[in-house]
Design a protein around this motif. Structure first.
Motif, PDB file in Angstrom:
ATOM      1  N   TYR A 298       0.856  -1.184   0.000  1.00  0.00           N
ATOM      2  CA  TYR A 298       0.000   0.000   0.000  1.00  0.00           C
ATOM      3  C   TYR A 298       0.888   1.229   0.000  1.00  0.00           C
ATOM      4  O   TYR A 298       1.493   1.579   1.012  1.00  0.00           O
ATOM      5  CB  TYR A 298      -0.921   0.001   1.210  1.00  0.00           C
ATOM      6  N   GLU A 511       0.916   0.343  -7.482  1.00  0.00           N
ATOM      7  CA  GLU A 511      -0.266   0.690  -6.698  1.00  0.00           C
ATOM      8  C   GLU A 511      -1.357  -0.371  -6.758  1.00  0.00           C
ATOM      9  O   GLU A 511      -2.370  -0.256  -6.060  1.00  0.00           O
ATOM     10  CB  GLU A 511      -0.841   2.026  -7.187  1.00  0.00           C
ATOM     11  N   LYS A 514      -3.215  -2.232  -3.784  1.00  0.00           N
ATOM     12  CA  LYS A 514      -4.206  -1.534  -2.972  1.00  0.00           C
ATOM     13  C   LYS A 514      -5.592  -2.154  -3.127  1.00  0.00           C
ATOM     14  O   LYS A 514      -6.501  -1.844  -2.354  1.00  0.00           O
ATOM     15  CB  LYS A 514      -4.274  -0.064  -3.380  1.00  0.00           C
TER      16      LYS A 514
END
Length: 752
Positions: A298, A511, A514
């Motif tokens: 994250y 990313e 996430k």
């Protein structure tokens, strides 16, 4: 994210004043003691923080190095007792540093930490060392506390949130991680909290299972090393539930249902999770729980935050039974959408076993008439009403009413149900899509996938990527439209597979992980928004049974479906395990057909009813095929159930005889909170060698009160008094006439 019961209202100056003056707060309150000094980075400032609630005290403080260290967690100590500031534990030779040996409240991975960290990060320059020291404290109210920690040099801070429940002593803990580094950092592991227990002999209890065999209670000695309880499946999972209990089993302190010290907890998160129970090299025990670090990453840019789930934990010296009663009362009073006073669940009828996918307006109306005649409160139409949904191969994702089955929409059926004095419920599976659907043909990119890789199907369906904002908006939109256009009182929200190919190619590669957090956040936000706009709609969390049962989903849903397995004998053990972690209030328990489809076991209607009456009662049998005698039994026992339902679902539960480990017998008792009513059930699997049912010595009654005994189903042995004191029923007990195969009985006590 909505963090239940951890609302933060900083009041830094008032707390500093309280610390400086040594002010404490009575009740379920915060106590702060201090040794005067400055902040830990410059001098040995040491504060002690104490939280009291119920019969529990939780204390921690700042040690001489500036670390936040746990001091005490156990039975409530005197309000005037002084707790000394903590002192870090010494090195163990050169192989275990003091940092590794000291039980920190929230340890960063750094300075030679070899135990499970609460937080692990990688900085943009490759540094992975994180050492968190105390910075400041904030008091939001007398039962709450926020503590800010910060790395010794980097601009990364963690705010720890604490709230203790004054009634039960259950502590809610979570963390907010914030970065002000110039470049993004990557969070690789983030726990909600860590707890520590001193060296002793402990037994770990946890719940395992599989589809159709959920909530099996396991108990084993805590031994050196780690015991990992986890789900990597994208949801809380059938296989291990995010709950634990640890009992102290020293020679003079043996834990059973009603005796002994027990520490217990449950993680409020409906995505992938992990709880680590670790006995260290010095025999202390640490429990760390939060996001599952497997395939986790994250990123945080400067100014961004990550909030963890809430980890609830409690203590009792009255055994496993009291641990479950405390947690269950806390859930009913603090977590459920209607808390603190949720209504008992309506008795429902569900159409699945009668019709499966072959729903029609006329067929459902006929079933509704039969259900109403039995005293049912809610009629629920299951799968098959939408799109081209004739089998499980097509239609998921196309949430429009099938005009062939319902030419005039759902309104005529709903009006019919209302005319029969029942409300109307509907089955949905919002997070899924069949490849054979209009939605998938239009938006194949909306599913979890890795481009160029196969898309694995389970039950002929794929998972929508709810982390995407456009998918989230679509799911909320069709549900809002459905509820706005129809008088629907209830949604059975299903979720019939686990994750695969968890890709999110909308985002840059660094990313995409996430997805594990944002998917669940968006699920919660949809549920929360629906509840605000449609406050009278109730929701059940169903995932092929118990695949998504946790305190996170229960903040937004009114009930859960513990298992697709409704075989009554199997349900005795499933329900037994379920109640260690979750209240009977939310435990839906259906009566279905016999022989049962899973085990081909034949049982009487009375036996099936009594098993389900230990939970929130539902009927799922095919009413078109039941005999008049069975229908009469359902009607009679449904009426009896409604007279005692609040006691059964919201009272104090006592597991008198366990159905596990091949037991021939089982029994439960529930006592209303004011002790005016009690209900107890007894079951026999198969009588062997002429053995009689064990005498039941009841628990939890008022010993000085007088109670009248009456039968719901079954008989007691000759000579049993009708009227006797609570002391009689608890000390002398009651003998049931209960022999044979798959037999049950139920009785009620009323205070005179």
């Amino acid at each position: 994210m909505n963090r239940p019961f951890l609302k933060t209202f900083p009041n830094f100056l008032s707390l500093l004043l309280c610390v400086a003056l040594g002010i404490s707060f009575a009740g379920g309150a915060l106590h702060a003691q201090s040794t005067p000094g400055t902040q830990p980075a410059r001098a040995p400032f040491q504060a002690v923080f104490r939280l009291d609630g119920g019969d529990t005290t939780y204390a921690f403080g700042v040690n001489e190095r500036g670390e936040l260290q746990q001091i005490y967690w156990g039975g409530r100590i005197g309000a005037s007792d002084t707790i000394a500031p903590p002192k870090s534990n010494p090195d163990w030779a050169s192989f275990d540093s003091s940092y590794n040996n000291t039980p920190q409240e929230y340890a960063g991975w750094g300075t030679g930490l070899f135990h499970e960290p609460a937080l692990k990060v990688t900085f943009a320059d490759g540094n992975r060392d994180l050492v968190l020291h105390y910075v400041s404290s904030f008091r939001s109210d007398e039962h709450s506390l926020d503590i800010m920690l910060k790395d010794i040099s980097r601009a990364v801070s963690v705010t720890l949130h604490y709230r203790i429940d004054p009634a039960t002593g259950i502590l809610a803990r979570s963390a907010t991680i914030e970065s002000h580094e110039a470049k993004p950092i990557m969070i690789e592991q983030a726990a909600a909290a860590g707890f520590a227990l001193p060296p002793a002999h402990y037994t770990l209890s946890y719940l395992s299972g599989r589809w159709a065999g959920e909530f099996t209670l396991n108990q084993e000695a805590v031994r050196p090393g780690q015991r990992i309880l986890e789900s990597r499946r994208g949801s809380s999972g059938h296989q291990i539930n995010p709950w634990f209990a640890i009992g102290k089993n020293d020679a003079a302190d043996i834990v059973d249902e009603e005796h002994g010290e027990v520490w217990f907890g449950a993680l409020a998160w409906s995505g992938s999770w992990r709880i680590t129970v670790e006995q260290d090299q010095l025999d202390a025990v640490r429990v760390t729980g939060g996001f599952n670090p497997f395939d986790f990453g994250y990123p945080l840019k400067s100014g961004e935050k990550l909030e963890t789930p809430v980890f609830y934990a409690g203590y009792t010296h009255n055994g496993m039974g009291e641990a479950s009663r405390l947690l269950n009362h806390f859930t009913v009073s603090n977590i459920l959408p209607e808390a603190p006073n949720p209504r008992p669940r309506p008795v429902i009828y569900n159409s699945w076993e009668a019709t499966e996918f072959n729903v029609t307006e006329a067929g459902q109306e006929s079933l509704a008439e039969k259900a109403a005649a039995l005293g049912i409160d809610r009629f629920v139409m299951d799968d098959g009403w939408f799109g081209q949904r004739k089998t499980d191969h097509a239609g998921l994702g196309d949430w429009y009413v099938n005009k062939e089955k319902f030419p005039n929409g759902l309104k005529p059926l709903i009006d019919k149900v209302h005319s029969l004095n029942m409300d109307f419920g509907l089955w949905v599976e919002p997070e899924m899509v069949n490849p054979d659907s209009d939605l998938y043909r239009k938006h194949p990119e909306w599913v979890l996938n890795f481009p160029g890789r196969p898309r694995s199907e389970e039950r002929n369906q794929l998972m929508l990527n709810l982390a995407r904002q456009d998918v989230r908006d679509y799911v909320y939109g069709f549900l809002d439209k459905l509820l706005t256009e129809n008088q629907i009182a209830f949604l059975k929200w299903d979720y019939n597979r686990n994750w695969s190919e968890p890709g999110w190619d909308q985002l840059p590669p660094d990313e995409q992980k996430k997805v594990y957090v944002q998917f669940t956040r968006n699920l919660y936000s949809i549920l929360a928004e629906l509840r605000v706009k449609h406050p009278n709609v109730e929701i059940e969390s169903c995932s092929g049974g118990g695949g998504r049962v946790d305190l996170g989903i229960l903040h937004y849903t009114d009930e859960v479906w513990p298992s697709d397995n409704t075989d009554p004998l199997d349900r005795l053990t499933i329900q037994d395990g379920f109640t260690y972690a979750y209240p009977v209030q939310v435990m839906m328990a259906w009566v279905t057909d016999s022989p049962h489809w899973l085990n081909q076991r034949s049982t009487s209607m009375a036996y099936r009813m009594l098993v389900s009456m230990q939970g929130s009662l539902g009927i799922g049998a095919n009413l078109n095929k039941l005999s008049d005698a069975d229908l009469s039994t359902i009607k009679r026992l449904t009426g009896a159930y409604k007279q005692v339902q609040k006691t059964i679902t919201q009272g104090d539960l006592y597991r008198l005889i366990s159905p596990t480990n091949g037991s021939e017998f089982s029994a439960t008792e529930t006592v209303s909170t004011d002790k005016s009513q009690a209900v107890f059930f007894g079951f026999v699997h198969s009588t062997q060698e002429g053995r009689t049912f064990p005498r039941l010595q009841l628990l939890g009654l008022d010993p000085g009160a007088v109670y009248t005994l009456s039968s719901i189903e079954g008989n007691t042995v000759e000579g049993t008094p009708v009227v006797a004191s609570g002391a009689w029923w608890m000390n002398h007990g009651v003998n049931l006439q209960l022999k044979g195969d798959f037999q049950g009985a139920a009785f009620r006590l009323e205070k005179k």
